[in-house]
Design an enzyme around this catalytic site. Structure first.
Site, PDB file in Angstrom:
ATOM      1  N   LYS A  23       0.840  -1.211   0.000  1.00 18.13           N
ATOM      2  CA  LYS A  23       0.000   0.000   0.000  1.00 18.13           C
ATOM      3  C   LYS A  23       0.867   1.250   0.000  1.00 18.13           C
ATOM      4  CE  LYS A  23      -1.657   1.687   3.972  1.00 18.13           C
ATOM      5  NZ  LYS A  23      -1.341   3.106   4.219  1.00 18.13           N
ATOM      6  N   ASN A  24       1.876   1.279   0.874  1.00 18.92           N
ATOM      7  CA  ASN A  24       2.656   2.507   1.057  1.00 18.92           C
ATOM      8  C   ASN A  24       3.665   2.748  -0.052  1.00 18.92           C
ATOM      9  OD1 ASN A  24       1.125   3.001   3.247  1.00 18.92           O
ATOM     10  ND2 ASN A  24       2.648   2.328   4.744  1.00 18.92           N
ATOM     11  N   CYS A 118      -4.908  12.840  11.975  1.00 16.68           N
ATOM     12  CA  CYS A 118      -5.724  11.621  11.972  1.00 16.68           C
ATOM     13  C   CYS A 118      -5.582  10.965  13.335  1.00 16.68           C
ATOM     14  CB  CYS A 118      -5.300  10.681  10.846  1.00 16.68           C
ATOM     15  SG  CYS A 118      -3.799   9.785  11.250  1.00 16.68           S
ATOM     16  N   ARG A 123       0.283  14.689  12.151  1.00 17.20           N
ATOM     17  CA  ARG A 123       0.665  14.469  10.743  1.00 17.20           C
ATOM     18  C   ARG A 123       0.980  15.787  10.031  1.00 17.20           C
ATOM     19  NH1 ARG A 123      -1.285   9.147   9.386  1.00 17.20           N
ATOM     20  NH2 ARG A 123       0.347   9.150   7.834  1.00 17.20           N
ATOM     21  N   ASP A 126       5.076  20.292   7.304  1.00 17.62           N
ATOM     22  CA  ASP A 126       6.004  21.431   7.212  1.00 17.62           C
ATOM     23  C   ASP A 126       7.250  21.068   6.405  1.00 17.62           C
ATOM     24  OD1 ASP A 126       7.902  20.912  10.204  1.00 17.62           O
ATOM     25  OD2 ASP A 126       6.291  19.652   9.427  1.00 17.62           O
ATOM     26  N   ASP A 308       4.287   0.727  11.913  1.00 20.99           N
ATOM     27  CA  ASP A 308       3.088   0.054  11.391  1.00 20.99           C
ATOM     28  C   ASP A 308       2.961  -1.386  11.878  1.00 20.99           C
ATOM     29  OD1 ASP A 308       3.341   1.705   8.124  1.00 20.99           O
ATOM     30  OD2 ASP A 308       2.742   2.430  10.095  1.00 20.99           O
ATOM     31  N   ARG A 400      -8.756  -0.309   4.264  1.00 16.18           N
ATOM     32  CA  ARG A 400      -7.886   0.664   3.616  1.00 16.18           C
ATOM     33  C   ARG A 400      -6.544   0.070   3.215  1.00 16.18           C
ATOM     34  NH1 ARG A 400      -6.352   5.182   6.931  1.00 16.18           N
ATOM     35  NH2 ARG A 400      -5.087   5.410   5.059  1.00 16.18           N
TER      36      ARG A 400
HETATM   37  C1  EPZ Z   1       4.079   6.962   5.930  1.00 16.57           C
HETATM   38  O1  EPZ Z   1       3.334   8.048   6.508  1.00 16.57           O
HETATM   39  C2  EPZ Z   1       3.112   5.761   5.887  1.00 16.57           C
HETATM   40  N1  EPZ Z   1       1.946   6.105   5.107  1.00 16.57           N
HETATM   41  C3  EPZ Z   1       2.676   5.398   7.309  1.00 16.57           C
HETATM   42  O2  EPZ Z   1       1.889   4.209   7.238  1.00 16.57           O
HETATM   43  C4  EPZ Z   1       3.904   5.079   8.138  1.00 16.57           C
HETATM   44  O3  EPZ Z   1       3.506   4.847   9.462  1.00 16.57           O
HETATM   45  C5  EPZ Z   1       4.876   6.280   8.100  1.00 16.57           C
HETATM   46  O4  EPZ Z   1       5.221   6.618   6.737  1.00 16.57           O
HETATM   47  C6  EPZ Z   1       6.174   5.972   8.831  1.00 16.57           C
HETATM   48  O5  EPZ Z   1       6.770   4.833   8.343  1.00 16.57           O
HETATM   49  C7  EPZ Z   1       2.028   6.030   3.758  1.00 16.57           C
HETATM   50  O6  EPZ Z   1       3.055   5.773   3.156  1.00 16.57           O
HETATM   51  C8  EPZ Z   1       0.766   6.320   3.002  1.00 16.57           C
HETATM   52  P1  EPZ Z   1       6.214  10.455   7.884  1.00 16.57           P
HETATM   53  P2  EPZ Z   1       3.892   9.543   6.432  1.00 16.57           P
HETATM   54  O7  EPZ Z   1       6.153  11.633   6.985  1.00 16.57           O
HETATM   55  O8  EPZ Z   1       4.561   9.764   5.122  1.00 16.57           O
HETATM   56  C9  EPZ Z   1       6.177  13.925  11.249  1.00 16.57           C
HETATM   57  C10 EPZ Z   1       0.036   2.806   7.650  1.00 16.57           C
HETATM   58  O9  EPZ Z   1      -0.442   2.316   8.688  1.00 16.57           O
HETATM   59  N2  EPZ Z   1       6.277  14.877  10.128  1.00 16.57           N
HETATM   60  O10 EPZ Z   1       7.431   9.638   7.871  1.00 16.57           O
HETATM   61  O11 EPZ Z   1       2.797  10.459   6.818  1.00 16.57           O
HETATM   62  C11 EPZ Z   1       4.796  13.248  11.281  1.00 16.57           C
HETATM   63  O12 EPZ Z   1       3.854  14.037  11.944  1.00 16.57           O
HETATM   64  C12 EPZ Z   1       0.507   4.274   7.639  1.00 16.57           C
HETATM   65  O13 EPZ Z   1       0.185   2.193   6.581  1.00 16.57           O
HETATM   66  C13 EPZ Z   1       6.408  16.220  10.419  1.00 16.57           C
HETATM   67  O14 EPZ Z   1       6.453  16.626  11.580  1.00 16.57           O
HETATM   68  O15 EPZ Z   1       4.971   9.475   7.612  1.00 16.57           O
HETATM   69  C14 EPZ Z   1       5.095  11.947  11.987  1.00 16.57           C
HETATM   70  O16 EPZ Z   1       5.031  12.123  13.370  1.00 16.57           O
HETATM   71  C15 EPZ Z   1       0.249   4.977   8.934  1.00 16.57           C
HETATM   72  N3  EPZ Z   1       6.471  17.097   9.377  1.00 16.57           N
HETATM   73  C16 EPZ Z   1       6.521  11.638  11.556  1.00 16.57           C
HETATM   74  O17 EPZ Z   1       7.091  12.847  11.052  1.00 16.57           O
HETATM   75  C17 EPZ Z   1       6.425  16.669   8.057  1.00 16.57           C
HETATM   76  O18 EPZ Z   1       6.479  17.496   7.136  1.00 16.57           O
HETATM   77  C18 EPZ Z   1       6.617  10.557  10.470  1.00 16.57           C
HETATM   78  O19 EPZ Z   1       5.856  10.958   9.374  1.00 16.57           O
HETATM   79  C19 EPZ Z   1       6.302  15.290   7.787  1.00 16.57           C
HETATM   80  C20 EPZ Z   1       6.226  14.400   8.840  1.00 16.57           C
END
Ligand code: EPZ
Length: 423
Positions: A23-24, A118, A123, A126, A308, A400
């Protein structure tokens, strides 16, 4: 009519199960197809709700989206009609923000609804915005939308250091940099296998990218991205979920269609819990799990332990011998399912991003609600070992990210069915 899942205490799982495409990864590959002024063919595409939503986002932008074989999607992006990803779709799926980078690169502008938080955390985006600004784009948030405007001269390559190896920010930056002039350096980039799959896809489309799988990526911009046919990697989280189910029921299963290296630390933790594991080129055999021993878990960016898989392991720790500490370092609010597991008799105390799990408890079946995708899957796993009947509600969360979750578990011997609630 809302569906719910009923699980009875099940025997040791046994047999073979094939996981779907990741999915990811597939969601980002669909977004990356926007960079191609032609046809993209994706194979090993899972039939999950999120793929349907990303398909609708692409259609709203003018891409022709067709299933051309059971697990094959053909995306025709010759002509885009819009650069706006509407709120009603982004609100359903945060990953829709993955169109920001490719739209900015291809169209010189993008308008994407701001995704709210969410259940698992705020999420923020920035780092996505800072990355686009580093390439010379103007970005403003207005009326609930992220508005990106690229100067007429186009995006300009830059060196970008990410504060945190964010998966989403790394992907959006790679895709924007594909259409920037020069070579963009992304430092502290995320290294998840899904990122490497995106890089491979773009390399197959003729883009010069160095450093796949490392924390430093070099993306050389180009004006022409070629048509491509790509097979999506197997879903390591789906595979890990089945393996934990087998360990919890002390079963013997073969999971196929995934690279074991993508799950390295997960497999080591399962071995530490007492499972025996054999790795094949694209398969994992788990068997003879002794009485489970509790293990500590701390989630980290790849190659650390995947957030995850946190919920599934907490369910296993709840029945394992001994106590364990689960530390969630990636998302601020990813323990919501623990209360539901508590309704089944688990002994878990939460303190900030720490969860202390007192194991050795026998769970009892109860009606529970899925708070999110992975929490929902973990509650189903708990139902397999709980006395009596467990009913899991709000299963749309599970749909999902898991293709045919119930029938795959049933094919391994789980006593599980899916019903619809009368209106
Ligand atoms: C991806 O989410 C995955 N989703 C998530 O899987 C997965 O948990 C996550 O990566 C970490 O491995 C998809 O690929 C669709 P991040 P993403 O940007 O891209 C903070 C599942 O269950 N952050 O690495 O949103 C953020 O708030 C899902 O399949 C900022 O602060 O993850 C979070 O705390 C859930 N500013 C952390 O970093 C930003 O601009 C990690 O987020 C971006 C992120």
């Amino acid at each position: 009519m809302a569906d719910y899942i009923t699980i009875e205490h099940s025997p040791a799982l046994s047999g073979r199960v094939v996981v779907a495409g990741a999915k990811n990864s597939v969601l980002k590959l669909m977004a990356a197809s926007l960079l191609i002024e032609g046809v993209t063919v994706l194979q090993n595409v899972p039939h999950i709700a999120d793929v349907e939503i990303m398909g609708q986002v692409l259609q709203a932008l003018g891409v022709k989206v067709n299933w051309t074989a059971p697990h094959e999607l053909t995306l025709d992006g010759h002509h885009l009609a819009s650069h706006t990803a509407p709120y009603e779709l982004v609100a359903q799926m945060r990953a829709s923000t993955a169109v920001l980078g490719p739209l900015s690169g291809r169209c010189g502008q993008a308008r994407v609804a701001l995704p709210g938080g969410c259940n698992i955390g705020s999420r923020k985006i920035d780092m996505h915005i800072a990355g686009l600004e580093a390439l010379g784009a103007q970005v403003c948030i207005e009326h609930g939308y992220i508005n990106v405007q690229v100067p007429a001269s186009g995006l300009l390559a830059a060196e970008v250091l990410l504060e945190f190896p964010s998966v989403g920010a790394t992907e959006n930056l790679i895709m924007a940099a594909v259409r920037a002039q020069g070579t963009t350096i992304i430092k502290n980039a995320a290294r998840e296998p899904e990122i490497t799959d995106l890089v491979t896809f773009l390399q197959e489309a003729g883009v010069g990218i160095e450093g796949a799988g490392t924390a430093e990526l070099a993306v050389t911009g180009t004006t022409k991205v070629n048509e491509v046919c790509h097979r999506v990697i197997g879903d390591r989280i789906e595979a890990g979920t089945f393996l934990v189910a087998a360990a919890m029921t002390r079963g013997d299963i073969e999971v196929e269609g995934v690279d074991p290296d993508h799950l390295d630390i997960v497999l080591r933790k399962l071995e530490a819990m007492g499972a025996h594991i054999e790795r094949g080129p694209q398969s994992i055999h788990l068997h003879d799990a002794d009485k489970l021993r509790a293990v500590d878990i701390q989630t980290l960016p790849y190659p650390g332990f995947p957030t995850d898989m946190q919920a599934q392991f907490m369910a296993a720790d709840a029945i394992a011998e001994g106590s364990s500490l689960v530390t969630e370092n990636v998302f601020e609010n990813r323990f919501m399912f623990a209360d539901e597991l508590g309704r089944m008799g688990a002994d878990i105390s939460i303190e900030g991003h720490y969860a202390l799990v007192k194991g050795g408890t026998s769970l009892s079946g109860a009606p529970v609600i899925s708070p999110d995708l992975r929490g929902g899957a973990a509650l189903v796993l708990a139902g397999l070992v709980a006395e009596g009947t467990t009913t899991v509600h709000d299963v749309y969360h599970i749909d999902r990210g898991y293709e045919d979750f119930c029938s795959k578990l049933a094919s391994l011997g789980a006593r599980i069915t899916r019903q619809s609630e009368p209106d």
